[in-house]
Design an enzyme around this catalytic site. Structure first.
Site, PDB file in Angstrom:
ATOM      1  N   ASP A  18       6.667   7.583   3.136  1.00 46.84           N
ATOM      2  CA  ASP A  18       7.640   8.535   2.595  1.00 46.84           C
ATOM      3  C   ASP A  18       8.671   8.922   3.654  1.00 46.84           C
ATOM      4  O   ASP A  18       8.374   8.938   4.849  1.00 46.84           O
ATOM      5  CB  ASP A  18       6.888   9.789   2.092  1.00 46.84           C
ATOM      6  CG  ASP A  18       7.748  10.623   1.149  1.00 46.84           C
ATOM      7  OD1 ASP A  18       8.773  10.114   0.657  1.00 46.84           O
ATOM      8  OD2 ASP A  18       7.391  11.797   0.917  1.00 46.84           O
ATOM      9  N   HIS A  35      15.736   2.746   3.180  1.00 39.69           N
ATOM     10  CA  HIS A  35      14.768   1.833   2.560  1.00 39.69           C
ATOM     11  C   HIS A  35      14.742   0.497   3.306  1.00 39.69           C
ATOM     12  O   HIS A  35      13.690  -0.091   3.523  1.00 39.69           O
ATOM     13  CB  HIS A  35      15.109   1.612   1.083  1.00 39.69           C
ATOM     14  CG  HIS A  35      15.016   2.864   0.257  1.00 39.69           C
ATOM     15  ND1 HIS A  35      13.941   3.722   0.338  1.00 39.69           N
ATOM     16  CD2 HIS A  35      15.848   3.412  -0.663  1.00 39.69           C
ATOM     17  CE1 HIS A  35      14.128   4.738  -0.503  1.00 39.69           C
ATOM     18  NE2 HIS A  35      15.285   4.579  -1.110  1.00 39.69           N
ATOM     19  N   LEU A 129      -6.613  -9.929   6.879  1.00 39.15           N
ATOM     20  CA  LEU A 129      -6.251  -8.655   6.239  1.00 39.15           C
ATOM     21  C   LEU A 129      -5.932  -8.836   4.750  1.00 39.15           C
ATOM     22  O   LEU A 129      -5.287  -9.814   4.366  1.00 39.15           O
ATOM     23  CB  LEU A 129      -5.002  -8.116   6.952  1.00 39.15           C
ATOM     24  CG  LEU A 129      -4.366  -6.855   6.374  1.00 39.15           C
ATOM     25  CD1 LEU A 129      -5.200  -5.632   6.721  1.00 39.15           C
ATOM     26  CD2 LEU A 129      -2.942  -6.684   6.914  1.00 39.15           C
TER      27      LEU A 129
END
Ligand code: IPE
Ligand code: IPE
Ligand code: MG
Length: 250
Positions: A18, A35, A129
């Protein structure tokens, strides 16, 4: 770069990325730039997680409520997701990263759906991962879809209502097969879940960081892991240290 100092590595870290908009605003830039910069932080977080041995990294990329934003911003975010998958999929695959997508896939734009499915399909056999991307994700929506799926089985006579258990519900969530997050990190100073992993967060540790997401670095991640390692998780019982001595009979 300093060396990692933590001892207990969480298997699953989930991040609410965020603050992109505020990062940009602080610099007098359009939100879209925040962004864009946030994607660099995503790359760094994925590399760091893989390097330290985190097994699952879940990133909240776009919530089921983010459609409420202006059309231009939604379109920027979708464009960035597409660009990230197009540009980074080969490298993720090379690094043995498995990609999983959580969130509602119904009614997604066909081009987005195709890319997400391609990312999952290409990397399905990878064993390092697992990168879980939460896209068009909302926990209440996820739980409602799981409930509807169980209800359909009850209606069809395949399941009895009294046999519904937490593990049966879990198996219908988008995260089926993925362990609950040990650690949930949120950047930007906001201290809320915003409809993220409500079921799965039952015993997660939370770390709220003041940094905006584009400023989330390898060092920030290390510091969070260090904080996590110092936490005492009890799961309703007693901590290992306190539970260890035999019961004292008075
Ligand atoms: C996070 O940054 C990105 C998404 C929610 C997709 P924000 O866009 O929410 O940035 P702020 O919170 O407005 O600063
Ligand atoms: C949560 O951030 C969603 C993502 C990070 C993708 P928001 O910025 O949408 O959350 P609110 O609106 O501040 O709660
Ligand atoms: Mg925000």
């Amino acid at each position: 770069m300093s060396t990692p100092r933590f001892v207990t590595i969480p298997d699953h870290v989930a991040i609410i990325m965020d603050g992109n908009g505020r990062w940009a605003k602080k610099r007098g830039l359009p939100r879209a730039m925040g962004h864009r910069k946030g994607i660099d932080a995503v790359r760094e977080a994925v590399r760091t997680a893989a390097d330290v041995g985190v097994k699952y990294l879940t990133l909240f990329a776009f919530s089921s409520e983010n459609w409420r934003r202006p059309e231009a911003e939604v379109s920027d975010l979708l464009g960035l997701l597409k660009a990230f998958i197009r540009r980074d999929l080969a490298e993720l695959h090379e690094d043995n990263v498995r990609v999983r997508i959580i969130g509602d896939r119904a009614n997604l734009r066909p081009d987005i759906l195709k890319l997400l499915e391609e990312a999952e399909h290409t990397t399905r056999g990878n064993t390092a991962l697992t990168l879980v991307i939460a896209f068009n994700y909302g926990a209440r929506d996820e739980i409602a879809r799981a409930a509807a799926s169980l209800a359909r089985d009850v209606e069809a006579g395949r399941l009895r209502a009294q046999d519904i258990t937490p593990s049966l519900i879990e198996a219908r969530l988008d995260t089926a097969g993925i362990p609950d997050p040990d650690l949930i990190i949120r950047t930007s100073g906001e201290e809320r879940l915003s409809n993220f992993l409500l079921w799965q967060a039952a015993y997660s540790e939370f770390i709220f960081l003041p940094q905006y997401w584009p400023d989330f670095s390898r060092e920030t991640f290390y510091t969070a892991l260090e904080t996590y390692a110092a936490r005492d998780r009890r799961f309703g019982g007693l901590s290992a240290a306190k539970a260890a001595p035999a019961a004292v009979v008075v």
